[in-house]
Enzyme design. Structure first.
Site, PDB file in Angstrom:
ATOM      1  N   GLY A  47       0.820  -1.199   0.000  1.00  0.00           N
ATOM      2  CA  GLY A  47       0.000   0.000   0.000  1.00  0.00           C
ATOM      3  C   GLY A  47       0.850   1.244   0.000  1.00  0.00           C
ATOM      4  O   GLY A  47       2.040   1.214   0.350  1.00  0.00           O
ATOM      5  N   GLN A  52       2.705  10.233   1.455  1.00  0.00           N
ATOM      6  CA  GLN A  52       4.044   9.632   1.479  1.00  0.00           C
ATOM      7  C   GLN A  52       4.921  10.119   0.335  1.00  0.00           C
ATOM      8  O   GLN A  52       6.141   9.938   0.371  1.00  0.00           O
ATOM      9  CB  GLN A  52       3.959   8.101   1.429  1.00  0.00           C
ATOM     10  CG  GLN A  52       3.411   7.499   2.717  1.00  0.00           C
ATOM     11  CD  GLN A  52       3.439   5.989   2.645  1.00  0.00           C
ATOM     12  OE1 GLN A  52       2.531   5.375   2.112  1.00  0.00           O
ATOM     13  NE2 GLN A  52       4.490   5.384   3.180  1.00  0.00           N
ATOM     14  N   CYS A  96       6.670   0.037   6.969  1.00  0.00           N
ATOM     15  CA  CYS A  96       6.209   1.206   6.230  1.00  0.00           C
ATOM     16  C   CYS A  96       7.335   1.736   5.353  1.00  0.00           C
ATOM     17  O   CYS A  96       8.477   1.829   5.801  1.00  0.00           O
ATOM     18  CB  CYS A  96       5.771   2.281   7.226  1.00  0.00           C
ATOM     19  SG  CYS A  96       5.168   3.787   6.450  1.00  0.00           S
ATOM     20  N   LEU A  97       6.989   2.109   4.135  1.00  0.00           N
ATOM     21  CA  LEU A  97       7.971   2.707   3.231  1.00  0.00           C
ATOM     22  C   LEU A  97       8.642   3.925   3.848  1.00  0.00           C
ATOM     23  O   LEU A  97       9.802   4.218   3.560  1.00  0.00           O
ATOM     24  CB  LEU A  97       7.277   3.169   1.947  1.00  0.00           C
ATOM     25  CG  LEU A  97       6.712   2.110   1.014  1.00  0.00           C
ATOM     26  CD1 LEU A  97       5.865   2.792  -0.043  1.00  0.00           C
ATOM     27  CD2 LEU A  97       7.848   1.337   0.389  1.00  0.00           C
ATOM     28  N   HIS A 138      -3.676   1.096   8.068  1.00  0.00           N
ATOM     29  CA  HIS A 138      -2.328   1.690   8.067  1.00  0.00           C
ATOM     30  C   HIS A 138      -2.270   2.867   7.092  1.00  0.00           C
ATOM     31  O   HIS A 138      -1.759   3.947   7.432  1.00  0.00           O
ATOM     32  CB  HIS A 138      -1.307   0.602   7.689  1.00  0.00           C
ATOM     33  CG  HIS A 138       0.103   1.092   7.552  1.00  0.00           C
ATOM     34  ND1 HIS A 138       1.114   0.722   8.405  1.00  0.00           N
ATOM     35  CD2 HIS A 138       0.679   1.927   6.633  1.00  0.00           C
ATOM     36  CE1 HIS A 138       2.240   1.311   8.030  1.00  0.00           C
ATOM     37  NE2 HIS A 138       2.012   2.042   6.953  1.00  0.00           N
ATOM     38  N   GLU A 139      -2.820   2.677   5.884  1.00  0.00           N
ATOM     39  CA  GLU A 139      -2.749   3.745   4.877  1.00  0.00           C
ATOM     40  C   GLU A 139      -3.639   4.923   5.258  1.00  0.00           C
ATOM     41  O   GLU A 139      -3.254   6.091   5.051  1.00  0.00           O
ATOM     42  CB  GLU A 139      -3.128   3.207   3.492  1.00  0.00           C
ATOM     43  CG  GLU A 139      -2.206   2.116   2.959  1.00  0.00           C
ATOM     44  CD  GLU A 139      -0.730   2.464   2.995  1.00  0.00           C
ATOM     45  OE1 GLU A 139      -0.371   3.645   2.919  1.00  0.00           O
ATOM     46  OE2 GLU A 139       0.079   1.517   3.125  1.00  0.00           O
ATOM     47  N   HIS A 142      -1.967   7.304   7.471  1.00  0.00           N
ATOM     48  CA  HIS A 142      -1.083   8.264   6.793  1.00  0.00           C
ATOM     49  C   HIS A 142      -1.846   9.543   6.421  1.00  0.00           C
ATOM     50  O   HIS A 142      -1.276  10.638   6.449  1.00  0.00           O
ATOM     51  CB  HIS A 142      -0.502   7.658   5.511  1.00  0.00           C
ATOM     52  CG  HIS A 142       0.689   6.780   5.733  1.00  0.00           C
ATOM     53  ND1 HIS A 142       1.859   7.238   6.283  1.00  0.00           N
ATOM     54  CD2 HIS A 142       0.895   5.465   5.462  1.00  0.00           C
ATOM     55  CE1 HIS A 142       2.743   6.238   6.346  1.00  0.00           C
ATOM     56  NE2 HIS A 142       2.182   5.150   5.849  1.00  0.00           N
TER      57      HIS A 142
HETATM   58 NI    NI Z   1       3.098   3.263   5.696  1.00  0.00          NI
END
Ligand code: NI
Length: 165
Positions: A47, A52, A96-97, A138-139, A142
């Site tokens: 995701g 981000q 997470c990225l 999670h997304e 963000h």
């Molecule tokens: Ni993330």
């Protein structure tokens, strides 16, 4: 299409509240294409959220279909997502990225319902369970300026270096 740069903690833009998308137009779709290319260039990622890459609008993409044995809807773009139902709690490990070197355990709702618009602007509704529900929560975090490291389970800090496992 273009690959976009991923912002990494502690970049302050990751802490902003993203704004709703007012109109799903060609410019938004062009951005979504770039976001999709960015996500697909990152193996193992399930995701991504617009903030981000520094765009503070409520757009996410999730796709957990690469993870076997998890019920899912495949590749989905969700614009202005809103969780309308949730039940159950389950603890699982997340990465997470934007926090590239660590993973940590987070409690998430097990079952959720979400409404959103897709990339055509059509209103959609999904029921998600387990791993897909976790990825979505999670997304959405963000979009509200939250990272998984804000809600780690346990009394002591449970962050693990990725190289530790
Ligand atoms: Ni993330």
């Amino acid at each position: 299409m273009a690959q976009l740069e991923i912002l990494v903690y502690p970049d302050e833009r990751l802490r902003q509240i993203s704004q709703p998308v007012i109109e799903v137009d060609d410019e938004i779709r062009s951005f979504i294409s770039d976001l999709e290319e960015t996500l697909s260039s990152l193996p193992g990622c399930v995701g991504i959220a617009a903030p981000q890459v520094g765009r503070l609008e409520r757009i996410i993409i999730i796709d957990v279909s690469s993870r076997q044995h998890h019920k899912n809807h495949g590749h989905r773009v969700l614009i202005n997502p809103l969780i309308t139902f949730k039940e159950g709690d389950v603890v699982g490990r997340e990465g997470c990225l934007s926090v590239p070197d660590y993973t940590g355990k987070v409690s998430r709702s097990k079952n959720i319902a979400v409404t959103a618009q897709n990339e055509l602007g059509t209103h959609v509704k999904y029921e998600m369970v387990g791993y897909e529900a976790r990825a979505l929560q999670h997304e959405i975090d963000h979009l509200d300026g939250k990272l998984f490291i804000d809600s780690l389970v346990g009394k002591r800090n449970d962050l693990k270096k990725r190289t530790d496992f």
